[in-house]
Design a protein around this motif. Structure first.
Motif, PDB file in Angstrom:
ATOM      1  N   SER A  75       0.777  -1.228  -0.080  1.00  0.00           N
ATOM      2  CA  SER A  75       0.116  -0.062   0.058  1.00  0.00           C
ATOM      3  C   SER A  75       0.765   1.299  -0.122  1.00  0.00           C
ATOM      4  N   GLN A  76       1.929   1.383   0.777  1.00  0.00           N
ATOM      5  CA  GLN A  76       2.741   2.418   0.970  1.00  0.00           C
ATOM      6  C   GLN A  76       3.535   2.444  -0.374  1.00  0.00           C
ATOM      7  N   LEU A  77       4.072   1.279  -1.181  1.00  0.00           N
ATOM      8  CA  LEU A  77       4.640   1.382  -2.201  1.00  0.00           C
ATOM      9  C   LEU A  77       3.812   1.977  -3.351  1.00  0.00           C
ATOM     10  N   VAL A  78       2.583   1.616  -3.540  1.00  0.00           N
ATOM     11  CA  VAL A  78       1.674   2.148  -4.511  1.00  0.00           C
ATOM     12  C   VAL A  78       1.589   3.592  -4.456  1.00  0.00           C
ATOM     13  N   ALA A  79       0.958   3.936  -3.208  1.00  0.00           N
ATOM     14  CA  ALA A  79       0.734   5.600  -3.020  1.00  0.00           C
ATOM     15  C   ALA A  79       2.080   6.319  -3.245  1.00  0.00           C
ATOM     16  N   GLY A  80       3.083   6.005  -2.755  1.00  0.00           N
ATOM     17  CA  GLY A  80       4.533   6.707  -3.083  1.00  0.00           C
ATOM     18  C   GLY A  80       4.971   6.604  -4.338  1.00  0.00           C
ATOM     19  N   THR A  85       4.948   9.870  -9.595  1.00  0.00           N
ATOM     20  CA  THR A  85       4.946   9.799 -10.982  1.00  0.00           C
ATOM     21  C   THR A  85       4.598  11.179 -11.626  1.00  0.00           C
ATOM     22  N   GLN A  86       3.981  12.012 -10.671  1.00  0.00           N
ATOM     23  CA  GLN A  86       3.274  13.463 -10.935  1.00  0.00           C
ATOM     24  C   GLN A  86       1.849  13.218 -11.811  1.00  0.00           C
ATOM     25  N   ARG A  87       2.204  12.446 -12.947  1.00  0.00           N
ATOM     26  CA  ARG A  87       0.925  12.270 -13.584  1.00  0.00           C
ATOM     27  C   ARG A  87      -0.257  11.720 -12.705  1.00  0.00           C
ATOM     28  N   TYR A  88       0.006  10.712 -12.075  1.00  0.00           N
ATOM     29  CA  TYR A  88      -1.141  10.059 -11.271  1.00  0.00           C
ATOM     30  C   TYR A  88      -0.945  10.650  -9.642  1.00  0.00           C
ATOM     31  N   SER A  89      -0.444  11.821  -9.543  1.00  0.00           N
ATOM     32  CA  SER A  89      -0.166  12.158  -8.147  1.00  0.00           C
ATOM     33  C   SER A  89      -1.627  12.368  -7.328  1.00  0.00           C
ATOM     34  N   LYS A  90      -2.492  12.815  -8.126  1.00  0.00           N
ATOM     35  CA  LYS A  90      -3.895  13.306  -7.490  1.00  0.00           C
ATOM     36  C   LYS A  90      -4.176  11.754  -6.809  1.00  0.00           C
ATOM     37  N   LEU A  91      -4.240  10.557  -7.474  1.00  0.00           N
ATOM     38  CA  LEU A  91      -4.675   9.350  -6.916  1.00  0.00           C
ATOM     39  C   LEU A  91      -3.840   8.857  -5.869  1.00  0.00           C
ATOM     40  N   LEU A 129      -0.994  18.715  -0.493  1.00  0.00           N
ATOM     41  CA  LEU A 129      -1.296  18.257  -1.662  1.00  0.00           C
ATOM     42  C   LEU A 129      -2.759  17.873  -2.389  1.00  0.00           C
ATOM     43  N   VAL A 130      -3.647  17.437  -1.431  1.00  0.00           N
ATOM     44  CA  VAL A 130      -5.131  17.448  -1.557  1.00  0.00           C
ATOM     45  C   VAL A 130      -5.427  18.786  -1.908  1.00  0.00           C
ATOM     46  N   ALA A 131      -5.096  19.948  -1.109  1.00  0.00           N
ATOM     47  CA  ALA A 131      -5.842  21.070  -1.263  1.00  0.00           C
ATOM     48  C   ALA A 131      -5.531  21.649  -2.607  1.00  0.00           C
ATOM     49  N   TRP A 132      -4.221  21.124  -2.948  1.00  0.00           N
ATOM     50  CA  TRP A 132      -3.706  21.651  -4.464  1.00  0.00           C
ATOM     51  C   TRP A 132      -4.572  21.418  -5.512  1.00  0.00           C
ATOM     52  N   ASP A 133      -4.934  19.956  -5.426  1.00  0.00           N
ATOM     53  CA  ASP A 133      -5.728  19.679  -6.556  1.00  0.00           C
ATOM     54  C   ASP A 133      -6.955  19.485  -6.316  1.00  0.00           C
ATOM     55  N   TRP A 134      -7.679  20.386  -5.425  1.00  0.00           N
ATOM     56  CA  TRP A 134      -8.986  20.233  -5.021  1.00  0.00           C
ATOM     57  C   TRP A 134      -9.889  20.555  -6.044  1.00  0.00           C
ATOM     58  N   ASN A 135      -9.515  21.473  -6.869  1.00  0.00           N
ATOM     59  CA  ASN A 135     -10.492  21.887  -8.162  1.00  0.00           C
ATOM     60  C   ASN A 135     -10.779  20.662  -8.990  1.00  0.00           C
ATOM     61  N   GLU A 136      -9.803  19.821  -8.936  1.00  0.00           N
ATOM     62  CA  GLU A 136     -10.241  18.452  -9.826  1.00  0.00           C
ATOM     63  C   GLU A 136     -10.691  17.356  -8.679  1.00  0.00           C
ATOM     64  N   LEU A 137     -10.297  17.354  -7.998  1.00  0.00           N
ATOM     65  CA  LEU A 137     -10.580  16.253  -7.047  1.00  0.00           C
ATOM     66  C   LEU A 137     -12.159  16.456  -6.375  1.00  0.00           C
ATOM     67  N   LYS A 138     -12.735  17.542  -6.417  1.00  0.00           N
ATOM     68  CA  LYS A 138     -13.995  17.943  -5.857  1.00  0.00           C
ATOM     69  C   LYS A 138     -14.976  17.191  -6.700  1.00  0.00           C
ATOM     70  N   VAL A 139     -14.712  16.417  -7.787  1.00  0.00           N
ATOM     71  CA  VAL A 139     -15.714  15.726  -8.618  1.00  0.00           C
ATOM     72  C   VAL A 139     -16.090  14.751  -7.991  1.00  0.00           C
ATOM     73  N   LEU A 140     -15.256  14.089  -6.942  1.00  0.00           N
ATOM     74  CA  LEU A 140     -15.444  12.869  -6.139  1.00  0.00           C
ATOM     75  C   LEU A 140     -16.877  13.328  -5.117  1.00  0.00           C
ATOM     76  N   PHE A 141     -16.959  14.451  -4.955  1.00  0.00           N
ATOM     77  CA  PHE A 141     -18.164  15.013  -4.043  1.00  0.00           C
ATOM     78  C   PHE A 141     -19.257  15.771  -4.840  1.00  0.00           C
ATOM     79  N   ASN A 142     -19.411  15.058  -6.158  1.00  0.00           N
ATOM     80  CA  ASN A 142     -20.194  15.819  -6.986  1.00  0.00           C
ATOM     81  C   ASN A 142     -20.387  17.075  -7.344  1.00  0.00           C
ATOM     82  N   ARG A 143     -19.134  17.868  -7.620  1.00  0.00           N
ATOM     83  CA  ARG A 143     -19.020  19.105  -7.784  1.00  0.00           C
ATOM     84  C   ARG A 143     -18.420  19.219  -9.066  1.00  0.00           C
TER      85      ARG A 143
END
Length: 215
Positions: A75-80, A85-91, A129-143
């Motif tokens: 789990s740590q390996l995948v998250a890290g 990768t930067q490309r998949y950093s939001k996930l 990091l989550v706050a930085w990408d919030w504009n895109e991540l907020k889709v998870l909250f139907n926004r």
């Protein structure tokens, strides 16, 4: 307020801060995960003889679980890796959050000296990091998400290649040497990061000059 935040996010130094924060905490997770994936103790000796309310006994219990210990490592390996990768950093940031949150609470629950300061800083960095990408991540909250511009410095391929180089070096070094020499590992990672920084800024300057000439 939104325009002010957007101006901050468009600055080169803030984008570099985010890029290298991803490398830093992602690399730390990768470094710490491989020993678990290999099924080895995180500590140098068994903690079975320690009191049940100590951190050493907790580590020994998790280590003796076998499958759970390796699951934590994977789990740590995948998250890290995803962060680096930067490309998949939001996930990666989303996966990183519950893991580092759990680690932070563990370091508060047992005596770890000043370790809670370190894990707390990693948790705060992850929240940033989550706050930085919030504009895109907020889709998870139907926004409705707001996608960032591909022309931004942080979206350039050079950071993906730098992250891949850091990941490959960390993985190979830890597998071969069990990560015993942290100073050597840190030094090489810093050198890789500096090379990536130099190439990234050089390419950005060339791109900016091309746009200026086009105008």
């Amino acid at each position: 307020m939104n325009s002010f935040i957007q101006k901050i996010k468009n600055k080169i130094w803030t984008q570099l801060l985010i890029i290298y924060t991803r490398y830093l905490i992602g690399g730390a997770f990768v470094f710490a995960s491989i020993i678990k994936v290999k099924g080895k103790r995180f500590t140098t000796e068994s903690g079975a003889e320690y009191s049940i309310d100590t951190a050493w006994h907790l580590f020994e219990t998790m280590y003796q679980s076998g499958l759970y210990w390796q699951f934590l490592g994977i789990s740590q390996l995948v998250a890290g890796f995803l962060l680096m990768t930067q490309r998949y950093s939001k996930l990666g940031a989303l996966l990183f959050l519950p893991i580092i949150g759990n680690i932070f609470v563990i370091t508060l629950s047992y005596y770890f000296a000043y370790t809670p300061v370190l894990t707390g800083m990693m948790l705060v960095a992850n929240l940033m990091l989550v706050a930085w990408d919030w504009n895109e991540l907020k889709v998870l909250f139907n926004r409705t998400p707001v996608m960032s511009s591909d022309n931004r410095l942080e979206n350039k391929p050079v950071w993906e290649w730098t992250g891949l180089a850091l990941f490959i070096f960390t993985a190979i070094y830890h597998v071969i040497n069990n990560g015993h020499d942290i100073k050597f590992w840190s030094l090489i990672c810093i050198l890789i990061g500096l090379v990536g920084l130099g190439i990234g800024l050089w390419k950005h300057k060339i791109n900016a000059d091309s746009i200026s000439l086009g105008k």
